[in-house]
Enzyme design. Structure first.
Site, short mmCIF file in Angstrom:
data_model
loop_
_atom_site.label_atom_id
_atom_site.label_comp_id
_atom_site.label_asym_id
_atom_site.label_seq_id
_atom_site.Cartn_x
_atom_site.Cartn_y
_atom_site.Cartn_z
N LYS A 113 99.66 96.11 -38.40
CA LYS A 113 99.99 97.37 -38.85
C LYS A 113 101.53 97.64 -38.32
O LYS A 113 101.90 98.46 -38.82
CB LYS A 113 98.89 98.25 -38.49
CG LYS A 113 97.54 97.90 -38.94
CD LYS A 113 97.40 98.07 -40.36
CE LYS A 113 96.03 98.05 -40.95
NZ LYS A 113 95.19 96.76 -40.70
C1 PLP Z 1 94.27 96.12 -41.35
C2 PLP Z 1 93.91 94.81 -41.06
C3 PLP Z 1 93.52 93.76 -42.02
C4 PLP Z 1 93.45 94.01 -43.47
O1 PLP Z 1 94.52 94.54 -44.05
P1 PLP Z 1 94.39 95.00 -45.39
O2 PLP Z 1 96.01 95.70 -45.82
O3 PLP Z 1 93.74 96.67 -45.21
O4 PLP Z 1 93.87 94.23 -46.31
C5 PLP Z 1 93.36 92.67 -41.31
N1 PLP Z 1 93.36 92.41 -40.09
C6 PLP Z 1 93.62 93.09 -39.15
C7 PLP Z 1 93.56 92.74 -37.83
C8 PLP Z 1 93.85 94.57 -39.73
O5 PLP Z 1 94.37 95.25 -38.69
#
Ligand code: PLP
Length: 498
Positions: A113
């Site tokens: 993120k």
């Molecule tokens: C948010 C997240 C995901 C999923 O990503 P999306 O864009 O919501 O599909 C996978 N792994 C981790 C560690 C995340 O923080």
């Protein structure tokens, strides 16, 4: 260059500039903003090969954010990808046992993120200036664990902005929770919700699309925006690292320029994998996008049958950031592959809201034109962590292990497939329990303190404990607010003093 405009997936309202879409987060009809057409990468791949991460980010992002000036965009990029990242490559590709793994967890909060949320505050402040927004911006965010912290970190003490994060009280890892409740910054608010991520996401979306609320906010000098991946300002920076991974693999001699490459992406809200699709649309030679789910395998079923059914048991798993039954960015993908027919999207989303299910209306073949899919249950995830560790010494977090498992299954079914790059979305240090249970069961005890678990993980994985984590373990808890799942709006009012 043609300016790129944005329009709602549900077909209502006119087209807007990127800066409008970023400030408002979601379209007025509840749809998500999508580009009306895809730009084309205008530099040859040979030229891109010479660029560092920030230079590449500029070349990709300028294609989508055509109303941002060169200076603005360069300023945003320069500040987003600075020393907050503990690796000069920003997003390095490593090859444990020969398998390419794109590590997206080298930012401030140890999850992918950060790739977008270290950028979004700069994009948003700049966009608000362009849109002549006078109100204080209130960022409302629902988190399954990682978005919340990354958004808090990005927006802490940003002037003119407040941020309120809702997380499922019992649905995030101990470290994820600690990271959030110790957040500094007088403009930050963190609320534990009695419910799961879907409850939190639905509450936030409802507040956003309630016209009476928007009016009330405006009268009190506030405007809502979103740091969730419904905001197009989250998606665009994520397109960059798919280019980066490809170019890095060319530099490392793993693929030849022009070869096709597939990605296996651990998927929840479908934002990360959608960014890969956008990379493909602007010219990256991408073959398959492998949508990897955990035990909450609503997407696996959808891509296999064309029937989306969110009415099913919800599981809290070892990969909590993928514990999602209503995957919001799927709406964008449906729009793009469904002849950009907003009316159809609106009907599908209405059915989803009313009945919890919908059927893809067009030719089902389209669902597999780019996407392959699969899922890993809890045992398969734990077993993958153990197997990779034993065979290569590399420690994977559970989300990454889901992607690795599904990629291996895909290879078994398609022995002659193109190379697959595993997208690694979190540092193993965010999930010590499940990892230690898999790779060091004899030395591990759930009752150990978080600090001891992390020490042990460092020892067995032979990696350094990230500095940021040491800080979180000893920091003071500053946020203790909780709320019922139907009290999000009242909570927002009380925080803002309305
Ligand atoms: C948010 C997240 C995901 C999923 O990503 P999306 O864009 O919501 O599909 C996978 N792994 C981790 C560690 C995340 O923080």
């Amino acid at each position: 260059m043609e300016p790129i405009k944005y329009i709602s997936t549900r077909g209502n309202g006119g087209s807007v500039d990127a800066s409008y879409a970023i400030v408002h987060g979601i379209a007025e009809d509840g749809g998500l903003f999508v580009p009306t057409s895809f730009p084309v990468m205008d530099l040859p791949m040979e030229e891109l090969l010479k660029l560092n991460y920030k230079e590449l980010a500029y070349e990709v992002m300028k294609l989508f954010l055509t109303d941002f000036s060169k200076d603005d965009l360069k300023y945003c990029i320069e500040h987003a990808y600075d020393s907050k990242f503990d690796d000069d490559a920003v997003a390095p590709v490593v090859y444990p046992g020969g398998t390419p793994v794109l590590e997206l967890f080298h930012g401030a909060t140890l999850a992918f993120k950060d790739m977008a949320l270290s950028m979004l505050p700069y994009l948003l402040t700049c966009a608000a200036r362009k849109q002549d927004i006078q109100e204080e911006i209130v960022i409302l965010t629902a988190t399954s664990g990682d978005t919340g912290k990354a958004a808090l970190e990005g927006f802490a003490d940003v002037p003119g902005v407040r941020i309120i994060v809702f997380y499922p009280k019992d649905g995030v890892s101990a470290i994820q929770k600690l990271q959030m409740v110790t957040q500094r910054g007088d403009n930050t608010h963190v609320v534990g919700m009695d419910g799961n991520f879907d409850d939190a996401q639905r509450s936030v979306k409802e507040i956003f699309t309630n016209p009476k609320e928007a009016e009330k906010m405006k009268n009190n000098g506030y405007i809502f925006s979103s740091a969730n991946s419904i905001n197009i300002g989250r998606l665009i920076p994520q397109v960059v690292y798919y280019y980066w991974a490809y170019l890095q693999m060319v530099r490392d001699g793993k693929i030849a320029m022009g070869d096709k490459l597939s990605f296996s992406v651990p998927t929840g809200n479908f934002g990360d994998i959608l960014a890969a699709y956008y990379a493909k649309r602007i010219g990256l030679p991408v073959d398959r996008l492998i949508c990897a789910s955990n035990k909450n395998n609503v997407l696996t079923d959808f891509f296999t049958t064309g029937h989306y059914n969110s009415k099913r048991e919800f599981y809290v798993t070892s990969s909590p950031s993928m514990d999602i039954l209503v995957s919001s960015n799927l709406e964008r993908y449906l729009y793009h592959i469904g002849d950009e027919d907003g009316k159809q999207v609106q009907l599908m989303m209405q059915a989803l809201r009313l009945y919890g299910t919908f059927d893809f209306q067009q030719d089902k073949e389209r669902l597999s034109q780019d996407i392959s899919n699969g899922y890993a249950n809890e045992e398969q995830t734990a077993e993958t962590i153990r197997k990779v560790y034993q065979e290569t010494g590399y420690t994977m977090d559970p989300h990454t292990a889901v992607a690795e498992y599904v990629a291996e299954e895909y290879k078994k079914a398609h022995p002659d497939c193109t190379p697959i790059c595993i997208v690694s979305t979190a540092s193993p240090y965010k999930f010590p329990n499940v990892i230690l249970q898999s790779i060091a069961p004899d030395q591990f005890d759930v009752e150990m303190s978080e600090a001891d678990k992390i020490e042990l993980l460092s020892k067995v994985s032979e990696t350094e404990i990230p500095e940021r984590l040491k800080f979180v373990l000893s920091a003071r808890i500053r946020h203790t607010m909780t709320c019922d799942k139907d009290k999000a709006l009242a909570t927002v009012h009380s925080i803002l003093g309305l």
